[in-house]
Write an enzyme that holds these catalytic residues in place. Structure first.
Site, mmCIF file in Angstrom:
data_model
loop_
_atom_site.group_PDB
_atom_site.id
_atom_site.type_symbol
_atom_site.label_atom_id
_atom_site.label_comp_id
_atom_site.label_asym_id
_atom_site.label_seq_id
_atom_site.Cartn_x
_atom_site.Cartn_y
_atom_site.Cartn_z
ATOM 1 N N HIS A 117 119.073 -6.404 10.904
ATOM 2 C CA HIS A 117 118.961 -5.580 12.302
ATOM 3 C C HIS A 117 116.608 -5.888 12.639
ATOM 4 O O HIS A 117 115.991 -6.805 11.389
ATOM 5 C CB HIS A 117 117.990 -4.648 12.156
ATOM 6 C CG HIS A 117 119.205 -3.811 12.202
ATOM 7 N ND1 HIS A 117 119.933 -3.074 13.270
ATOM 8 C CD2 HIS A 117 121.093 -4.674 11.950
ATOM 9 C CE1 HIS A 117 121.533 -2.215 13.028
ATOM 10 N NE2 HIS A 117 121.989 -3.458 12.330
ATOM 11 N N CYS A 171 120.027 2.079 15.222
ATOM 12 C CA CYS A 171 120.508 2.841 13.956
ATOM 13 C C CYS A 171 120.383 4.847 14.563
ATOM 14 O O CYS A 171 119.471 4.774 14.860
ATOM 15 C CB CYS A 171 119.818 2.146 12.914
ATOM 16 S SG CYS A 171 119.998 3.365 11.503
HETATM 17 MG MG MG Z 1 124.234 -3.340 12.888
#
Ligand code: MG
Length: 331
Positions: free
Chosen positions: A217, A248
């Site tokens: 990420h 997220c």
């Molecule tokens: Mg992911």
């Protein structure tokens, strides 16, 4: 496990398997409602761009993950010939649903930290492993390929920094269940290249190149640096999402997955092969983001895509593109 049928086999070291998670991991974390038609358009576009591994659904509880409630319909209606279409399966019940619609590739998922596992799958890590042991056994009988995810392998929103040893212990347990590959996740985007090396070096030793994947990420801008280090170590499968879709749920405003466009640009520049057409990929990412009613509420995270869109806008404004001479230039 039969090595021959592992779709992540590394026959040529300059080839990288790009595992496109946009239509599941990406969309699941977007707040806006996305219709079945829009998903089908995205999936068809990603396939046309040359991506061979597409994560397109999750057989999870619709009340907990509404964005994935139409996964059965996606599998019934999408043209998935010629690609490996993957879906998340959290337990035996999810596996039954997957089998019902003919799913051939599933992903099981746990975490390196107890608090994240409890929050995300409502099981402890050992509970999840014993549940998945049965899932894998049934999948094997049905000749379904299985991939495993380990979330929070570098850092956890509840427990902070995660020691490589702790993450590797869960990676090993999942691997021992007999999965094709384990994707090791920097779920909240805190890893730096040194941490990548501490986890992936032993992981590669244990699972070899075909068995090892990186799920990065870009929350703190380190995803590409981490991908580069992982690639130098020998990782040949990377998870990424078109446009950088996703976020997220525990880090508001955070950017999402490593963007596929950014990853492909890096790999192309280094002479690596992926089989993905970068221009076509950009076109589908832009088309998709423009078609979502009300938009995503923020620009897509991909830096390459932003540059591509700006170039296209320039060309359109100058009118040069109409002759086809500039529009044909590759980005
Ligand atoms: Mg992911």
């Amino acid at each position: 496990m039969s090595a021959a049928k592992n779709p992540f086999a590394v026959k040529n070291d300059s080839f990288v398997h790009v595992f496109e998670v946009g239509a599941r991991d990406g969309l699941q974390n977007e707040k806006v409602e996305i219709s079945l038609e829009q998903k089908l358009m995205l999936i068809a576009g990603l396939k046309a761009a040359g991506l061979k591994h597409l994560e397109v659904g999750a057989f999870v509880r619709a009340d907990r993950v509404p964005q994935m409630a139409d996964s059965e319909e996606v599998f019934r209606r999408a043209d998935l010939k010629g690609v490996h279409a993957w879906s998340l399966v959290p337990n035996r019940k999810g596996l039954e649903r997957a089998i019902e619609v003919g799913v051939k590739n599933i992903a099981i998922f746990t975490a390196a930290t107890e608090s994240f596992a409890q929050r995300n799958i409502r099981m402890s890590i050992p509970q999840s492993l014993s549940e998945f042991k049965e899932v894998v056994a049934v999948a094997r009988k049905k000749k379904i390929l299985v991939r495993g995810y380990v979330s929070t392998a570098f850092g956890c929103p509840f427990e902070g920094k995660v020691a490589p040893k702790k993450a590797l212990k869960v990676v090993e347990s999942l691997w021992r269940l007999g999965v094709e590959q384990v994707s090791i996740g920097d779920t909240i985007g805190v890893a730096t290249p040194e941490g990548i090396e501490a986890v992936f070096k032993p992981a590669l030793k244990m699972m070899k190149k075909a068995g090892t994947a990186a799920h990065l990420h870009d929350t703190r801008g380190t995803a590409l640096a981490n991908a580069l280090r992982a690639m130098d170590l020998g990782v040949r499968t990377f998870d990424s999402s078109a446009g950088g879709l996703g976020g997220c749920p525990f880090a508001p405003g955070a950017t999402g997955n490593l963007a596929t466009e950014d990853l492909i640009y890096l790999l192309n520049g280094m002479g690596m092969k992926t089989g993905v057409n970068l221009d076509r990929l950009c076109e589908i990412s832009l088309k998709f983001s423009r078609q979502i009613a009300g938009g995503l509420g923020r620009p897509l995270g991909s830096r390459y895509l932003a540059a591509y869109a700006a170039k296209c806008a320039d060309i359109a404004a100058s009118g040069v593109g109409e002759s086809g001479s500039v529009a044909g230039e590759s980005g």
